[in-house]
Design a protein around this motif. Structure first.
Motif, PDB file in Angstrom:
ATOM      1  N   LYS A  56       0.836  -1.207   0.000  1.00  0.00           N
ATOM      2  CA  LYS A  56       0.000   0.000   0.000  1.00  0.00           C
ATOM      3  C   LYS A  56       0.866   1.251   0.000  1.00  0.00           C
ATOM      4  CE  LYS A  56      -4.489  -0.814   0.466  1.00  0.00           C
ATOM      5  NZ  LYS A  56      -5.177  -0.800  -0.798  1.00  0.00           N
ATOM      6  N   ALA A  57       1.894   1.233   0.860  1.00  0.00           N
ATOM      7  CA  ALA A  57       2.767   2.404   0.950  1.00  0.00           C
ATOM      8  C   ALA A  57       3.479   2.635  -0.378  1.00  0.00           C
ATOM      9  CB  ALA A  57       3.775   2.217   2.082  1.00  0.00           C
ATOM     10  N   LEU A  58       3.931   1.561  -1.012  1.00  0.00           N
ATOM     11  CA  LEU A  58       4.618   1.701  -2.303  1.00  0.00           C
ATOM     12  C   LEU A  58       3.670   2.273  -3.354  1.00  0.00           C
ATOM     13  CD1 LEU A  58       6.823  -1.511  -2.573  1.00  0.00           C
ATOM     14  CD2 LEU A  58       7.602   0.860  -2.640  1.00  0.00           C
ATOM     15  N   ALA A  59       2.437   1.754  -3.382  1.00  0.00           N
ATOM     16  CA  ALA A  59       1.465   2.258  -4.361  1.00  0.00           C
ATOM     17  C   ALA A  59       1.217   3.750  -4.130  1.00  0.00           C
ATOM     18  CB  ALA A  59       0.160   1.473  -4.245  1.00  0.00           C
ATOM     19  N   ASN A  60       0.995   4.129  -2.855  1.00  0.00           N
ATOM     20  CA  ASN A  60       0.771   5.545  -2.565  1.00  0.00           C
ATOM     21  C   ASN A  60       1.988   6.387  -2.918  1.00  0.00           C
ATOM     22  OD1 ASN A  60      -1.866   5.537  -1.582  1.00  0.00           O
ATOM     23  ND2 ASN A  60      -1.186   4.760   0.400  1.00  0.00           N
ATOM     24  N   PHE A  61       3.173   5.822  -2.672  1.00  0.00           N
ATOM     25  CA  PHE A  61       4.409   6.530  -2.996  1.00  0.00           C
ATOM     26  C   PHE A  61       4.465   6.826  -4.499  1.00  0.00           C
ATOM     27  CE2 PHE A  61       8.903   6.319  -4.274  1.00  0.00           C
ATOM     28  CZ  PHE A  61       9.390   7.389  -3.545  1.00  0.00           C
ATOM     29  N   LEU A  62       4.119   5.809  -5.291  1.00  0.00           N
ATOM     30  CA  LEU A  62       4.104   6.004  -6.747  1.00  0.00           C
ATOM     31  C   LEU A  62       3.122   7.101  -7.137  1.00  0.00           C
ATOM     32  CD1 LEU A  62       4.280   2.488  -8.412  1.00  0.00           C
ATOM     33  CD2 LEU A  62       5.793   4.439  -8.766  1.00  0.00           C
ATOM     34  N   PHE A  63       1.913   7.063  -6.552  1.00  0.00           N
ATOM     35  CA  PHE A  63       0.887   8.050  -6.917  1.00  0.00           C
ATOM     36  C   PHE A  63       1.358   9.462  -6.584  1.00  0.00           C
ATOM     37  CE2 PHE A  63      -2.357   4.547  -5.754  1.00  0.00           C
ATOM     38  CZ  PHE A  63      -1.996   3.848  -6.899  1.00  0.00           C
ATOM     39  N   VAL A  64       1.878   9.632  -5.357  1.00  0.00           N
ATOM     40  CA  VAL A  64       2.301  10.982  -4.943  1.00  0.00           C
ATOM     41  C   VAL A  64       3.469  11.457  -5.797  1.00  0.00           C
ATOM     42  CG1 VAL A  64       3.160  12.373  -3.026  1.00  0.00           C
ATOM     43  CG2 VAL A  64       1.457  10.627  -2.596  1.00  0.00           C
ATOM     44  N   THR A  65       4.379  10.531  -6.130  1.00  0.00           N
ATOM     45  CA  THR A  65       5.520  10.911  -6.964  1.00  0.00           C
ATOM     46  C   THR A  65       5.053  11.360  -8.341  1.00  0.00           C
ATOM     47  OG1 THR A  65       6.842   9.304  -5.778  1.00  0.00           O
ATOM     48  CG2 THR A  65       7.751  10.143  -7.829  1.00  0.00           C
ATOM     49  N   ILE A  66       4.108  10.631  -8.913  1.00  0.00           N
ATOM     50  CA  ILE A  66       3.571  11.025 -10.227  1.00  0.00           C
ATOM     51  C   ILE A  66       2.991  12.435 -10.140  1.00  0.00           C
ATOM     52  CG2 ILE A  66       1.752  10.544 -11.910  1.00  0.00           C
ATOM     53  CD1 ILE A  66       2.213   7.551 -11.314  1.00  0.00           C
ATOM     54  N   VAL A  67       2.231  12.678  -9.048  1.00  0.00           N
ATOM     55  CA  VAL A  67       1.642  14.010  -8.867  1.00  0.00           C
ATOM     56  C   VAL A  67       2.735  15.072  -8.807  1.00  0.00           C
ATOM     57  CG1 VAL A  67       0.392  15.457  -7.219  1.00  0.00           C
ATOM     58  CG2 VAL A  67      -0.467  13.188  -7.779  1.00  0.00           C
ATOM     59  N   GLN A  68       3.804  14.777  -8.062  1.00  0.00           N
ATOM     60  CA  GLN A  68       4.886  15.766  -7.942  1.00  0.00           C
ATOM     61  C   GLN A  68       5.560  16.027  -9.278  1.00  0.00           C
ATOM     62  OE1 GLN A  68       7.203  14.021  -4.825  1.00  0.00           O
ATOM     63  NE2 GLN A  68       6.420  15.446  -3.299  1.00  0.00           N
ATOM     64  N   VAL A  69       5.761  14.961 -10.041  1.00  0.00           N
ATOM     65  CA  VAL A  69       6.436  15.127 -11.340  1.00  0.00           C
ATOM     66  C   VAL A  69       5.587  15.986 -12.266  1.00  0.00           C
ATOM     67  CG1 VAL A  69       7.154  13.892 -13.423  1.00  0.00           C
ATOM     68  CG2 VAL A  69       7.805  13.033 -11.176  1.00  0.00           C
ATOM     69  N   ILE A  70       4.278  15.767 -12.253  1.00  0.00           N
ATOM     70  CA  ILE A  70       3.405  16.574 -13.119  1.00  0.00           C
ATOM     71  C   ILE A  70       3.334  18.019 -12.608  1.00  0.00           C
ATOM     72  CG2 ILE A  70       1.065  16.811 -14.061  1.00  0.00           C
ATOM     73  CD1 ILE A  70       0.730  13.822 -13.736  1.00  0.00           C
ATOM     74  N   LEU A  71       3.346  18.144 -11.280  1.00  0.00           N
ATOM     75  CA  LEU A  71       3.156  19.461 -10.682  1.00  0.00           C
ATOM     76  C   LEU A  71       4.398  20.347 -10.796  1.00  0.00           C
ATOM     77  CD1 LEU A  71       0.663  20.556  -9.183  1.00  0.00           C
ATOM     78  CD2 LEU A  71       1.887  20.143  -7.058  1.00  0.00           C
ATOM     79  N   ALA A  72       5.585  19.721 -10.840  1.00  0.00           N
ATOM     80  CA  ALA A  72       6.843  20.481 -10.795  1.00  0.00           C
ATOM     81  C   ALA A  72       6.925  21.591 -11.842  1.00  0.00           C
ATOM     82  CB  ALA A  72       8.025  19.527 -10.898  1.00  0.00           C
ATOM     83  N   PRO A  73       6.632  21.307 -13.132  1.00  0.00           N
ATOM     84  CA  PRO A  73       6.717  22.388 -14.123  1.00  0.00           C
ATOM     85  C   PRO A  73       5.742  23.534 -13.834  1.00  0.00           C
ATOM     86  CG  PRO A  73       6.369  20.257 -15.195  1.00  0.00           C
ATOM     87  CD  PRO A  73       6.262  20.020 -13.740  1.00  0.00           C
ATOM     88  N   VAL A  74       4.516  23.188 -13.430  1.00  0.00           N
ATOM     89  CA  VAL A  74       3.529  24.216 -13.083  1.00  0.00           C
ATOM     90  C   VAL A  74       4.073  25.100 -11.973  1.00  0.00           C
ATOM     91  CG1 VAL A  74       1.172  24.580 -12.265  1.00  0.00           C
ATOM     92  CG2 VAL A  74       1.714  22.550 -13.622  1.00  0.00           C
ATOM     93  N   PHE A  75       4.674  24.423 -11.031  1.00  0.00           N
ATOM     94  CA  PHE A  75       5.234  25.090  -9.874  1.00  0.00           C
ATOM     95  C   PHE A  75       6.336  26.072 -10.287  1.00  0.00           C
ATOM     96  CE2 PHE A  75       7.473  24.980  -5.781  1.00  0.00           C
ATOM     97  CZ  PHE A  75       6.385  25.242  -4.987  1.00  0.00           C
TER      98      PHE A  75
END
Lengths: 222, 237
Positions: free
Chosen positions: A98-117
């Motif tokens: 579960k933790a690994l799956a959540n880690f992947l999801f949050v990381t994907i969000v961060q990668v997408i968010l970084a340029p916007v940021f």
């Protein structure tokens, strides 16, 4: 252990792939926080670099706490969690997947968010930018390991959505501090982030160990 | 007999506190640097010590509950009552620390608050134990007791990390007065009032802790009796 972990992980990833619930809601939530903060603080130049680390960390924290509950709420439907409690496999594998799956999801969000940021805050990284690739995953792991654990804990109570942030945020404070200070040190290039990276690493190791040891207790609490 | 002993102890505690107040306000001389405001140390430091001791009581209660919840449920219930009493009374003393600190800081530092290692740690400790009490409110029964005990252990692990993180970050709180570097320590004329106040506040804390423990034990017994009665009715019907 590895096989069970893999089975759980593949199942979670497949569910997310089909629904995209967690990633979409987190992404939009984090985007909202970034926009709200940039409206509230009007970041420009050096000031933007100083607060960017904090905004990014807090945005991740808020966004993921909304999705972490979902990870377990999914298991409550159709009494899946009860079935998993009766299964002869260890709770640690379930927790880790579960933790690994959540880690992947949050990381994907961060990668997408970084340029916007970078665009919204007009950021130009002054320090060693590649170190962010170390700091963000370490901070994210600190968040999702504890978050997954406490979500499993609060799912057993009334007002579960309300309870998770109330018990997660106080425990997360040192990791948040280390994450923010490391990111700020990298963005401004004014100080070395080494100490904070070490602190994050220590926090990750300590709390991952404790989570793995105590997860069976939480899972089987009756 | 038991009630009589508690009454005697309570009278003793009240006398000690009056004596402690007299010592702090009238016997102790003014501080050479700080003047009158330093007297807050007679309330601030004993409260901090008592709060930390009671949080340890709470932690050991939680560990005891987790250890005995299967093998010896009766002892585990007692351990859980200690965990709750320690956390609640600890929070009260911690609140006193967090209120007296800024009052002193405003005069001595010119600011109410600073994000220093000890201040932040105390605040985070307070937050963690408040969240612990919230968890106890939100869940029920033995399940809640297990979950709360787990959270208590997490909080205990977190506190030293918070302390180290803030120490590396910035520190403004006065360095340890006792057992610190050479040159630290208190003059005897101040130390004796301090010891009386420490004793008085500790005795007061123990009284409240014991009463809270007794109330929680009664509460547990009533809940258990109710559960058994409900089961009995069910069997008869």
């Amino acid at each position: 252990m590895t096989r069970i972990l893999w089975t759980h992980l593949v199942k979670d990833l497949r569910i997310e792939w089909r629904s995209k619930e967690a990633i979409n809601s987190m992404l939009f939530f984090a985007l909202l926080v970034v926009v709200l903060f940039s409206l509230a603080f009007d970041p420009r130049g050096a000031f933007a670099r100083e607060i960017a680390g904090g905004v990014l960390s807090v945005a991740t924290l808020f966004a993921s706490s909304s999705a972490l509950n979902q990870a377990w709420a999914r298991e409550i439907r159709h009494q899946v969690l009860d079935a998993q409690r009766m299964a002869p496999s260890s709770g640690a594998a379930l927790f880790l997947s579960k933790a690994l799956a959540n880690f992947l999801f949050v990381t994907i969000v961060q990668v997408i968010l970084a340029p916007v940021f970078l665009v919204f805050y007009n950021l130009r990284v002054v320090g060693n930018g590649w170190l962010l690739a170390l700091v963000l995953p370490l901070g994210t792991w600190a968040l999702v390991a504890n978050g997954t654990f406490f979500a499993a804990l609060s799912i057993r109570s009334r007002n579960r959505e309300l309870l998770l942030p109330l018990i997660l945020f106080p425990i997360f404070i040192p990791a948040l501090l280390a994450m923010v200070l490391a990111t700020t040190a990298i963005l401004t290039g004014e100080s070395a982030p080494d100490l904070w990276i070490k602190l994050l690493l220590g926090y990750d190791i300590i709390f991952t160990t404790v989570c793995l040891l105590l997860f069976d207790t939480v899972l089987h609490a009756e | 007999m038991k009630k009589f002993a508690i009454g005697i102890y309570a009278i003793l505690v009240a006398a000690l506190m009056i004596w402690g107040f007299y010592q702090a306000m009238y016997v102790a001389p003014n501080d050479a640097m700080q003047g009158e405001i330093f007297r807050i140390i007679y309330y601030h430091v004993p409260s901090a010590i008592v709060a930390f001791v009671f949080f340890f009581v709470s932690l050991f209660g939680s560990i005891g509950y987790l250890a005995w919840r299967r093998s010896n449920p009766a002892v585990a219930q007692k351990a859980d009552a200690w965990a709750l009493a320690g956390a609640e009374v600890g929070i009260v003393f911690c609140t006193v620390v967090l209120i007296t600190g800024p009052i002193w800081g405003r005069r001595a530092w010119g600011i109410w608050w600073t994000w220093d290692a000890r201040l932040t740690t105390t605040l985070v400790l307070w937050l963690i134990y408040v969240s612990y009490l919230l968890l106890r409110r939100f869940a029920a029964g033995p399940q809640m007791q297990t979950l709360a005990a787990v959270l208590n252990i997490f909080g205990a692990i977190d506190v030293p990390i918070v302390y180290m993180a803030n120490r590396w970050w910035r520190t403004q709180h006065p360095s340890p007065v006792f057992f610190g570097a050479p040159g630290t320590g208190m003059a005897k004329s101040m130390l004796i009032p301090f010891d009386w106040n420490l004793l008085a506040w500790f005795a007061w804390g123990v009284l409240i802790l014991g009463l809270r423990y007794a109330v929680e034990r009664k509460h547990q017994k009533v809940a258990q009796a109710e559960a058994e009665r409900a089961l009995g009715d069910h069997v008869q019907a």
